[in-house]
Design a protein around this motif. Structure first.
Motif, PDB file in Angstrom:
ATOM      1  N   ARG A  77      25.307  70.873 -48.433  1.00  0.00           N
ATOM      2  CA  ARG A  77      25.756  69.991 -47.353  1.00  0.00           C
ATOM      3  C   ARG A  77      24.580  69.271 -46.714  1.00  0.00           C
ATOM      4  O   ARG A  77      24.679  68.107 -46.338  1.00  0.00           O
ATOM      5  CB  ARG A  77      26.506  70.811 -46.314  1.00  0.00           C
ATOM      6  CG  ARG A  77      27.901  71.153 -46.773  1.00  0.00           C
ATOM      7  CD  ARG A  77      28.525  72.255 -45.922  1.00  0.00           C
ATOM      8  NE  ARG A  77      29.947  72.409 -46.214  1.00  0.00           N
ATOM      9  CZ  ARG A  77      30.419  72.962 -47.322  1.00  0.00           C
ATOM     10  NH1 ARG A  77      29.586  73.409 -48.247  1.00  0.00           N
ATOM     11  NH2 ARG A  77      31.720  73.057 -47.510  1.00  0.00           N
ATOM     12  N   GLN A 137      23.471  66.440 -48.930  1.00  0.00           N
ATOM     13  CA  GLN A 137      24.394  65.309 -48.834  1.00  0.00           C
ATOM     14  C   GLN A 137      24.219  64.580 -47.513  1.00  0.00           C
ATOM     15  O   GLN A 137      24.318  63.368 -47.434  1.00  0.00           O
ATOM     16  CB  GLN A 137      25.841  65.796 -48.991  1.00  0.00           C
ATOM     17  CG  GLN A 137      26.123  66.212 -50.415  1.00  0.00           C
ATOM     18  CD  GLN A 137      27.533  66.775 -50.584  1.00  0.00           C
ATOM     19  OE1 GLN A 137      28.414  66.529 -49.764  1.00  0.00           O
ATOM     20  NE2 GLN A 137      27.731  67.512 -51.655  1.00  0.00           N
ATOM     21  N   TYR A 138      23.923  65.348 -46.494  1.00  0.00           N
ATOM     22  CA  TYR A 138      23.748  64.795 -45.147  1.00  0.00           C
ATOM     23  C   TYR A 138      22.557  63.841 -45.075  1.00  0.00           C
ATOM     24  O   TYR A 138      22.544  62.900 -44.305  1.00  0.00           O
ATOM     25  CB  TYR A 138      23.560  65.969 -44.195  1.00  0.00           C
ATOM     26  CG  TYR A 138      23.490  65.653 -42.724  1.00  0.00           C
ATOM     27  CD1 TYR A 138      24.592  65.158 -42.030  1.00  0.00           C
ATOM     28  CD2 TYR A 138      22.318  65.899 -42.007  1.00  0.00           C
ATOM     29  CE1 TYR A 138      24.531  64.912 -40.682  1.00  0.00           C
ATOM     30  CE2 TYR A 138      22.249  65.663 -40.643  1.00  0.00           C
ATOM     31  CZ  TYR A 138      23.361  65.163 -39.983  1.00  0.00           C
ATOM     32  OH  TYR A 138      23.305  64.937 -38.641  1.00  0.00           O
ATOM     33  N   GLY A 179      21.646  62.091 -47.580  1.00  0.00           N
ATOM     34  CA  GLY A 179      21.889  60.968 -48.467  1.00  0.00           C
ATOM     35  C   GLY A 179      21.787  61.262 -49.947  1.00  0.00           C
ATOM     36  O   GLY A 179      21.945  60.357 -50.769  1.00  0.00           O
TER      37      GLY A 179
END
Lengths: 299, 330, 660, 145, 295
Positions: free
Chosen positions: D96, D99-100, D102
């Motif tokens: 996560r 993904q946070y 980018g």
């Protein structure tokens, strides 16, 4: 002088005069009216330096690490966040409870220093961002207490719910937009390590970013290495961050570090159940245990 | 004096940018620093910038040369030289003085640093006078004239809605000639400097420090320091560096990067011994270097009173307060 | 300067068919540190190994990369080869260019060769950072500990003792025997439980290699396989075992009566007591919680009456520490507490009893001398209802698992009721009848066909008292109709559950347990009596519900494993373990809970700092316990912990090498 | 080779951190069974998925890896009893976080692949390779070299 | 003490005496009942058998109105209570459901306002001691079996009392001076609507409860559910005649018993509306009272 400051000085004087502790760590006025940096008081006659006002931002518990081998006790003043920091360090076995005298102060939330500088002394200065979201304004552990017990309830009642809207705003961006945002932030990082050094969750004896011989991170300052630093640090304080927001406050480059920390806090709560670091000293750390029923996404 | 309206400055920079890389004070992502001029850049002329011009001559990370491992040998390969002249506009007196300090280190006493020298030789400095000292400025206490810096090729004056120029060196005169069409010759008086909020009495301090290495004062001063390097990294004069290699397989690059006496690794020896083990030793070294060792070697202070460290220190470890404590110490 | 030798194996055409081995060997020559590189048809063959040994000598190689098949196949082979070539076995790395390359990319020689080259490059980068590691051995203490003195523990102890090793049995009750001693008859043969158990108890007591340590509990376990240091708390018996002759006079004269746990509280024992007449050792203990002398300070009757002056009120708990080579855990089970079942009356109806109560009711030496009398009024019940799966197969209130033995013991009880009370009616409410076992289904068939027990398929929804009857209301799902039975007594087949302190013991010894606190075997199929902790074995119902023959079989299996271990003088240890850089370690302890083997702990060290001697805590790895998983290295933020042979530096070097 | 050519000849490079007891064995089984898959994956053997420090993953992206797979035994089957449960916790967060900031979700993945799941190994690395190939080279977190 | 009062549909029709007695008793106890304006049906039976979301959304609207006032809901009817509680529990456990429901009802309900059974409120908020202190006319000598019915304390996760052997009503009648009688049919099913639609199923169930109550030696039954009341009171004669028995067991709402003990006139409580005549019991109680007063 407010009653609280009087009380503060009284307690400090008593502790020093009785020899209960050799040093009292509090706050004093700094170069400007909006600065109240840490103060170290050794003698009863110096207690008048101590203050409590809207700018006592520094989380004092981190200094206890300097007194591990100190003979005798150390007394420190703790706000809610300082007390959580204290619990964290205790949990990490970095300090001993009985070598510290804690003087608790319920905190109504401190003011934003930058805004204070900008708006001037007589203006209505907004709360610091980290204090707006504070959920533990009261000290969780203390030996002495400044103010009345009922103040605890008032302060607790005033504290607001945790707000993740800033994190959510980033979550809604596309991967490329996210990357652009963070790349910009960390392009300007100086790697001065102020965030790390002020952080009560950072309790290592030697940080891996200082271990160039292992080669975790290069000495060069560039967006890639800086993001390695940012992500690794975020993972290292995951489950340990007490949300004192000091990292973000001290960053000379105004990098929104808490946006990373809060993301992890949000996810830990979502994935592994509610957890607040530095609240329960005996509890298990989120990354120090597991649940067989943890979410399964890796099938 | 030759003047130009502040609103016309972008035009002036645009013109210069045809022949030079023009560094101007600008605000980027909320941080003020020197940046190569380009259209749409947000200028920051009201106050001095947070990041000093130091990194134009002495970048935080500087590639020195490349190397390649071959059999049992190393092949060294120089990097292509940087070319082109650069103009740095808007350097305040404190920062001009800091460049003077860096010049001492990198160019004198028989030790000439080629990387620094190259960049320095390709630069034309345009100083800018101050009218209203910022809250943390104390340059005049450190012997710096906020109206007129040292070592500038051109001194610019803040005249309110205009900027006035005065060529100091031949290089400066030449540069002014190139933008003459944009300038107006008129009589102008430079406004007086307003009062400083912060001052320091440095008189006798370097001498006094000679006998203060073991003084208990350091035990107290150091206590709140976090040993981060905010002060050193925003300081216009701090110039310590560390040389490292970036190796990828057979290929490598030597780089040098800013370092600071606040870091543990700075003095840690190969065998693990640490002669400056704690805050006290490191904090002492920082102030001793600024106020005693540097004056001893170069006859000038290594603090120009820019106030950046006072503004940015997470624990308000204020150098003017330290100077005061040294003065008061018995 | 390190000198790496690279050896590319063709594996006949297995590798060479898809990978240009000559080219890979050629490419490898330019990698940093490589002093020699070659290829050969079969590296694992005798000539292949000779080639490596010769190259070590000729080219002064100090570390080796073999690119061939999976290291899971031939790593031991090439390690031996290095050793006989004069190098430390751990200065070898292998690149898997067969299973991971040639076999899976048979049609694209160029790409396969590219990949093989990169795999070799990774191995070279890693091997440059390999360190020589030494295997060591640990001595094995030739003494076994059996925890629990039930039938499983007794059997395991007897088997180990008969193999010639010393065994200690630690039993928390005053006597060995366990639950089996409480049981009246055993299924499917209906032979007397005591008659087959007591000879075993006596045999254990008289065995020269067996020490019984009864009325004692495990206090602490340290150490690791071959060398467990176990602290045992010998609770104060208040009776001197050496003086007591077991005459039993004290038990007759003691004025304090206490409900007997052995008799399921249905009759009394004295405060100085043995749990049952055939107890071993047959010497009493004083129950200090209930003893008049210990509660009021007056009495001392037993002391006065004892002919050998064996009673000693001043005795204290004694802690003894003993070293063992192997541990067999045989702590048995407990019964599900059915008081959570409100529909069965929360345990408040006197005539709703458990199967174990029933065992005592029909036992000739039990509180009713073997006459089935119901507890409330002593009446002989005519209508008896049995309810199966109480606490088992019930996720809502009890356990999800099948308790395995209840079908059979309920059938046994039903048979016994019908046998002893001729005009009785027996009803059994059941969900399923599960009788896999030798002679088991035949027994069940007899229960219904010959003894006429009425089996009703369905759950009981409510029991309530009506007059002196118990109304059992349920559903007959085969008829699809609610049924009500007026019963005189209801017997609940409560589930076997783990002992209440099962988790505590597992944590102490350091092995894992499941969500129901039953102990987890190392592998459900292939290591059913081992635990994940080397040297600790499982026997009996502590691992899951089991009947007697299964418990005995597992006990013998565990004993065999223990004997196998004790038959060796010493055992080799794998040197791939974690290690601590004490200079860096901050002693935060975050690594400790992550270790599944309890190999990590904190210790206090002394050092000089700033001219003072200070003490601080650092992590320490017990290399006897560490299995080398490396989980701790990730928990350690400052990388003070590192895993030998898979160090941070080595893995980073591999990653870097791959990215060139 | 010109830059353009280099781009045209670009092949994704995917790093698989495989635990010795399950996933590495699963990859071996894929080999034994001659199950073909793209030659773009490199298996890095670790004793347990719990050994995989998130810092290794970031480092791989820094140095130019296009995709990372962390793979280990299925929960409950860990050779080291509990290692993969910690892996799961750690990488639920790490995934996560990446993904946070980018990193495209396809570029970092985690899977449980047992020693008997040769076909699964094949299928997973096939899938990842195709996903990454479609996305092109990774430039995020990458150092300038 | 203030609650959002949700009478529900039964309390304005068959269960009107429950409403009358509730309001009177609450007033006497100093409990303020703020009737939810424009309250809607809780959806009992029909909604949760047809559409899960509808079943949750209907009570949610009432809860949302209560929440706007910052009040918990006090609900006399057992069915209304259990439906409303179901909504509260679901909303609390799922953020997603909370959002969906708030969307459907176009009001915000966060789970702050709790659904409370009236019995729970009286026993646990007001407290037995406070109630006991206000008792004017103790129900001396009255033997009462408490009948909770199948919904009030079940399923266990919604309940405020033991699901198999609840105690709160027993303790309450004890506090009123009466003698609670223990019996095994506290949470037995009264057959609900079966008594109407399938009397051959329903009546035997009612009969069993009545028989057990009679056998226990009780003078009367206390209940907390309008449907139970209907079945036990209105159909008592029918059930009796079907099995050839006569029970003559008056059935009270527990609030009625409270009212009587607090000294409120029985008519004001609606006791005169019962099918099984309760006047005998009232009379006996008055006589006992009279005796005590004269004595």
């Amino acid at each position: 002088m407010s009653d609280k400051v009087k009380k503060m000085q009284e307690i400090a004087r008593e502790i020093l005069e009785k020899g209960e502790a050799k040093v009292v760590i509090g706050w004093e006025k700094g170069t400007h009216w909006y600065l109240s940096p840490p103060a170290f008081i050794d003698k009863p006659e110096e207690v008048e330096r101590l203050v409590w006002d809207d700018f006592c931002h520094n989380n004092l518990s981190k200094y206890l690490k300097d007194y591990v081998n100190h003979e005798g006790k150390v007394a420190i003043f703790v706000k809610g966040c300082d007390s959580r920091a204290f619990n964290r360090l205790l949990q990490d076995k970095q300090i001993e409870r009985d070598k510290v005298i804690l003087i608790g102060i319920p905190c109504h939330g401190l003011k934003d220093q930058d805004k204070a500088k900008e708006l001037g002394e007589n203006a209505d200065i907004p709360k610091a961002k980290k204090c707006v979201e504070c959920r533990y304004p009261n000290p969780l552990v203390y030996d002495y207490f400044i103010g009345e017990e009922k103040a605890l309830d008032e302060v607790a009642a005033a504290s607001e719910a945790r707000d993740f809207s800033d994190v959510e705003a980033i979550e809604t961006l596309s991967p490329d937009e996210k990357y652009e945002f963070w790349n910009k932030q960390y392009e300007r990082c100086l790697r001065c390590y102020a965030c790390r050094n002020v952080c009560p969750a950072c309790s290592c004896r030697e940080c891996i970013f200082d271990q160039t011989r292992v080669g975790w991170i290069g000495k060069a300052n560039n967006a890639s290495e800086n993001q390695f630093f940012a992500l690794t640090r975020a993972m290292h304080v995951a489950g340990l961050c007490i949300e004192c927001g000091e990292c973000e406050r001290v960053c000379p480059m105004n990098i929104p570090i808490m946006l990373l920390n809060k993301k992890l806090i949000k996810d830990i709560n979502l994935l592994f159940g509610p957890y607040d670091a530095g609240v329960d000293v005996d509890g298990k750390l989120p990354l120090g245990h597991f649940d067989k029923n943890d979410p399964e996404e890796f099938m | 004096m030759k003047t130009v309206l502040k609103t016309k400055l972008p035009e002036l920079f645009e013109k210069l940018a045809n022949n030079y890389t023009v560094f101007v004070p600008a605000k980027i992502e909320g941080i003020s620093r020197f940046a190569p001029y380009q259209n749409g850049l947000e200028l920051a002329l009201e106050e001095n910038v947070l990041m000093p011009p130091k990194d134009i001559f002495f970048p935080q990370t500087e590639k020195m040369y490349k190397f390649k491992a071959k059999d049992q040998y190393l092949e060294i390969e120089d990097l292509p030289p940087e070319e082109g002249q650069q103009v740095i506009f808007g350097v305040r007196s404190c920062d001009l003085k800091s460049i003077d300090c860096l010049d001492q280190v990198f160019l004198t006493k028989g030790f000439v640093d080629a990387f620094y020298q190259d960049k320095r030789d390709r630069s034309i400095l345009i100083g800018l006078s101050c009218v209203k000292p910022m809250e943390n400025c104390f340059c005049s206490s450190m012997g710096v004239d906020p109206q007129k810096g040292v070592g500038a090729d051109i001194q610019a004056y803040d005249l309110g809605d205009k900027v006035g120029f005065e060529a100091i060196t031949e290089k400066g005169r030449e540069l002014l000639g190139k933008i003459e069409t944009l300038l107006v010759e008129e009589a102008a008086s430079v406004p007086a400097v307003e009062k400083f909020v912060l001052t320091a009495d440095i008189e006798g301090v370097p001498e006094k420090l000679k006998n203060m290495f073991d003084h208990p004062i350091w035990d107290d001063i150091c206590r709140k320091c976090l040993n981060c390097s905010v002060c050193a990294f925003v300081c216009p004069t701090c110039h310590c560096f560390d040389i490292a290699s970036e190796v990828r397989g057979e290929d490598g690059t030597k780089i040098r990067c800013w370092d600071t006496c606040m870091f543990d690794e700075y003095t840690r020896m190969a065998g693990g011994h640490q002669p400056r083990p704690g805050k006290k030793e490191r904090v002492r070294n920082r102030f001793m270097h600024k106020l005693r060792y540097f004056p001893e070697r170069y006859d000038m202070l290594l603090c120009t009173g820019c106030g950046r460290c006072v503004a940015k220190c997470p624990v308000n470890l204020d150098i003017t307060a330290v100077i005061r404590k040294i003065k008061e110490a018995e | 300067m390190k000198r790496v030798g690279v050896f590319i194996c063709h594996c006949g055409s297995n590798i060479a068919g898809a990978v240009d081995c000559e080219k890979v060997a050629e490419n490898a020559k330019s990698f940093p540190g490589v002093a020699f590189s070659t290829d050969y048809k079969y590296m694992c063959s005798e000539p292949g190994q000779e080639l490596i040994k010769k190259a070590i000598k000729d080219h002064k190689l100090d570390r080796i990369v073999v690119a061939s098949c999976s290291p899971r196949m031939h790593e031991p082979t090439f390690r031996r080869c290095l050793e006989s070539g004069g190098l430390n076995a751990y200065l070898l790395e292998m690149a898997n260019i067969r299973e991971h390359c040639s076999w899976v990319h048979p049609d694209d020689k160029e790409k396969a060769t590219w990949k093989a080259t990169e795999l070799v490059r990774m191995a070279v980068a890693k091997v440059l950072k390999n360190e020589p590691l030494q295997r060591s051995t640990i001595p094995i203490t030739k003494r076994a500990l059996v925890i629990g003195g039930g039938i499983a523990g007794i059997q395991a102890a007897l088997d180990i003792a008969n193999a010639g090793h010393i065994v200690d049995i630690v039993e928390k009750e005053p006597s060995i025997g366990g639950k089996m001693a409480q049981i009246d008859k055993t299924f499917p043969t209906l032979d007397c439980s005591a008659c087959i158990l007591t000879p075993k108890m006596v045999e254990a007591a008289n065995h020269p290699n067996i020490n019984l340590i009864t009325y004692s509990e495990i206090e602490n376990v340290e150490g690791y396989v071959g060398n467990f240091d176990v602290t045992i708390r010998k609770k104060a018996r208040s009776v001197d075992m050496t003086l007591c002759t077991g005459c039993g006079t004290c038990m007759q004269k003691c004025p304090t009566k206490v409900p007997s746990e052995f008799e399921m509280l249905m009759t009394d024992r004295r405060a100085i007591y043995t749990p049952f007449p055939q107890a071993i050792p047959n010497k009493p203990v004083i129950d200090r919680k209930n003893c008049r002398y210990f509660t009021t300070g007056k009495c001392r009757v037993c002391e006065k009456i004892c002919p050998t002056k064996a009673v000693d009120y001043t005795q204290e708990d004694e802690l003894v520490t003993q070293r063992y080579g192997a541990i067999v855990v045989a702590t048995g089970f407990d019964l599900f507490d059915h008081s959570v079942y409100g529909e069965y009356g929360y345990g408040k109806y006197k005539d709703v009893i458990t199967g174990l109560h029933f065992e005592r009711l029909i036992n000739a030496s039990g509180p009713t001398m073997g006459k089935i009398k119901r507890p409330s009024d002593g009446k002989v019940p005519k209508d008896v209802v049995f309810i199966k799966c109480v606490g088992s197969r019930d996720e809502a209130k009890g356990k999800a698992y099948c308790s395995k033995t209840c079908c059979m013991y309920t059938a046994k009880h039903a048979t016994l009721v019908r046998e002893k009370i001729k005009d009785s009616n027996v009803y059994v409410f059941y969900m399923d009848v599960r009788t896999p076992g030798k002679g088991y289904d035949e027994f069940y068939t007899r229960t219904t066909d010959q003894f006429g027990a009425k089996y009703i398929r369905g759950r009981v929804s409510k029991i309530y008292e009506k007059g002196d009857k118990l109304i059992v209301r349920g559903e007959d799902t085969l008829l699809g109709r609610p049924v009500e039975v007026e019963a005189d007594m209801v017997v609940l087949a409560t589930a076997m559950v783990a002992q209440p302190d099962a988790a505590k013991l597992a944590q102490m010894v350091g092995f894992s347990y499941d969500q129901d606190n039953f102990y987890t075997e190392a592998h459900p199929k292939l290591a059913p009596v081992e635990t994940h902790t080397a040297g600790v074995f499982l026997a009996g119902a502590c691992q899951g519900p089991k009947d007697i023959p299964e418990s005995v079989a597992q006990a013998s299996a565990a004993a065999a494993k223990a004997c196998g271990l004790l038959s060796k003088e010493e055992m080799p240890t794998e040197p791939i373990v974690s290690c601590v850089n004490e200079a860096i370690c901050a002693g935060c302890g975050m690594c400790v809970p992550v270790c599944p083997y309890k190999a990590l702990d904190l210790k206090v060290i002394q050092e000089r700092a700033h001219g003072k001697t200070i003490t601080r805590k650092v992590a320490t790895v017990n290399s006897g316990l560490c299995q080398g998983c490396g989980a701790c290295t990730v928990a350690c933020r400052s990388a003070a912990l590192n895993l030998k042979h898979f160090t941070n530096e080595q893995i980073l070097a591999e990653v870097d090498a791959l990215c060139l | 080779m010109s830059v353009k050519e280099a781009q045209a000849n670009w092949e994704p490079k995917i790093l698989v951190f495989a635990c010795n007891w399950c996933t590495y064995a699963g990859a071996d089984l894929a080999g034994l069974s001659r199950l073909q898959y793209p030659p773009n994956v490199r298996v890095l053997r670790v004793p347990c998925s719990g050994r995989v420090n998130p810092q290794f993953v970031i480092r791989a992206f820094q140095r130019g890896i296009d995709g990372v797979l962390v793979a280990g035994c299925h929960p409950g089957d860990c050779h080291y009893v509990t290692g993969n449960y910690f892996t799961r916790r750690r990488y639920l967060l790490m995934q996560r976080l990446l993904q946070y900031v980018g990193v495209d979700p396809e570029r970092f993945q985690a899977r449980w692949i047992s020693g008997s799941e040769g076909p699964k190994f094949q299928q997973v690395v096939k899938e990842i390779t195709e996903q990454i190939r479609a996305m092109g080279p990774n430039r995020k977190l990458r150092d300038a070299q | 003490m203030k609650y959002a009062y949700y009478p529900g549909c039964s309390l304005s029709s068959t269960g009107i005496e429950y409403d009358m007695s509730t309001r009177k008793v609450a007033k006497a106890l100093g409990v303020e009942l703020w009737e939810i304006p424009e309250w809607n049906c809780c959806g009992a039976s029909s909604a949760h058998l047809t559409d899960h979301l509808l079943a949750l959304a209907l009570p949610a609207r009432n809860l949302a109105i209560a929440e706007e006032q910052g009040l918990d809901m006090a609900i006399p009817c057992a069915a209304c209570y259990v439906r409303t509680k179901a909504t509260e529990v679901e909303v609390k456990s799922s953020e997603e459901m909370q959002k969906t429901i708030s969307e459907v009802i176009e009001r915000k309900y966060t789970g702050q306002s709790r659904a409370r059974a009236l019995l729970d409120v009286f026993v646990n908020d007001v407290g037995l001691d406070s109630i006991n202190a206000l008792v004017h006319k103790p129900l001396k000598g009255l033997k009462v079996v408490s009948y909770y019915g199948c919904l009030l304390v079940r399923p266990p996760k919604y309940g405020f009392d033991d699901p198999e052997d609840p105690q709160s009503m027993d303790k309450l009648v004890e506090a009123l001076g009466a003698t609670p009688v223990d019996w095994a049919f506290k949470t037995e099913c009264c057959s609900g609507a079966h008594a109407i639609a399938k009397s051959e199923v329903g009546l035997p169930m009612i009969e069993k409860i009545l028989a057990a109550a009679k056998e226990s030696g009780a003078d009367c039954i206390a209940t907390a559910c309008p449907l139970c009341m209907c079945n036990l009171d209105m159909r008592q004669g029918q059930a009796g005649s079907k099995f050839g028995r006569s029970y003559n067991l008056p059935v009270f709402y527990f609030t009625e018993l409270m009212g009587i003990a607090l000294g409120i006139k029985p008519e004001e409580l609606g006791v005169n509306k019962h099918f099984v005549d309760a006047s005998g019991i009232i009379k006996k109680l008055n006589e006992a009272e009279g005796r005590r007063e004269t004595a």
